[in-house]
Design an enzyme around this catalytic site. Structure first.
Site, PDB file in Angstrom:
ATOM      1  N   LYS A 106      -7.302   2.382  10.418  1.00 14.71           N
ATOM      2  CA  LYS A 106      -6.210   3.234   9.029  1.00 14.71           C
ATOM      3  C   LYS A 106      -5.149   2.759   9.539  1.00 14.71           C
ATOM      4  O   LYS A 106      -4.303   3.264  11.220  1.00 14.71           O
ATOM      5  CB  LYS A 106      -6.341   3.891   8.147  1.00 14.71           C
ATOM      6  CG  LYS A 106      -7.533   3.990   7.449  1.00 14.71           C
ATOM      7  CD  LYS A 106      -7.044   3.606   5.969  1.00 14.71           C
ATOM      8  CE  LYS A 106      -8.218   3.883   5.603  1.00 14.71           C
ATOM      9  NZ  LYS A 106      -8.325   4.996   4.406  1.00 14.71           N
ATOM     10  N   ARG A 140     -17.042   5.605   6.956  1.00 20.11           N
ATOM     11  CA  ARG A 140     -17.249   4.089   6.670  1.00 20.11           C
ATOM     12  C   ARG A 140     -16.611   3.806   8.060  1.00 20.11           C
ATOM     13  O   ARG A 140     -14.489   4.561   8.242  1.00 20.11           O
ATOM     14  CB  ARG A 140     -15.962   4.010   4.969  1.00 20.11           C
ATOM     15  CG  ARG A 140     -16.286   2.589   4.774  1.00 20.11           C
ATOM     16  CD  ARG A 140     -14.934   1.941   4.355  1.00 20.11           C
ATOM     17  NE  ARG A 140     -13.719   2.316   4.917  1.00 20.11           N
ATOM     18  CZ  ARG A 140     -12.623   1.835   5.865  1.00 20.11           C
ATOM     19  NH1 ARG A 140     -13.671   0.736   6.851  1.00 20.11           N
ATOM     20  NH2 ARG A 140     -11.481   2.387   5.659  1.00 20.11           N
TER      21      ARG A 140
END
Length: 160
Positions: A106, A140
């Site tokens: 991210k 995840r």
């Protein structure tokens, strides 16, 4: 599984669809900061938003054993907000549902470490370890083996 990045808040029929299909759902925290900025207590706002998501799902008939929560790292939050949520991940455990952490590669990691998307493995592993330490059930990730080993090591230490 239905992965709803708006936690049943964007589509008025989503909770009904989840209930009717009787599939697991991941209700993610998200917010449009332009129309709904956070108040002075970010975590109180996040928790209230998650409670609202859960309430929408429950009112539609979604079973408790079908609900997974996600703090929504990278969605509707600034870098500082994301870091604060990461530091307080355990707060979502108060609802009693399993929680998923999706931080792999991210922008929060890239901005913090000043690295591009292809160089975020260590940052991702750090967030996965923190998730494991805070009691999260799922992560995840892109780099499965490295994260799996880090989580296994973390859990072994925590059990000692």
């Amino acid at each position: 599984m239905i992965n709803d990045i708006w936690g049943c808040k964007y589509d008025a029929d989503m909770a009904k669809v989840i209930a009717e299909t009787n599939v697991a759902c991941c209700l993610m925290h998200n917010r449009d900061l332009k129309t709904q900025p956070y108040g002075e207590d970010l975590m109180a706002d996040v928790l209230q938003d998650m409670k609202d998501c859960i309430d929408l799902a429950k009112q539609a008939g979604v079973a408790d054993d079908k609900i997974i929560l996600d703090p929504g790292i990278g969605f509707g939050k600034t870098l500082e907000d994301n870091l604060k949520v990461m530091n307080h991940l355990e707060d979502l455990n108060t609802f009693g549902y399993p929680v998923l952490l999706g931080t792999s590669r991210k922008s929060m990691i890239g901005l913090t470490l000043d690295v591009d998307v292809n160089n975020r493995l260590e940052g991702t592993i750090a967030t996965s370890v923190i998730g494991a330490m805070k009691g999260y059930s799922f992560v995840r990730v892109h780099d499965v083996l490295a994260n799996k080993r880090a989580i296994e090591m973390t859990r072994a230490i925590l059990k000692a």
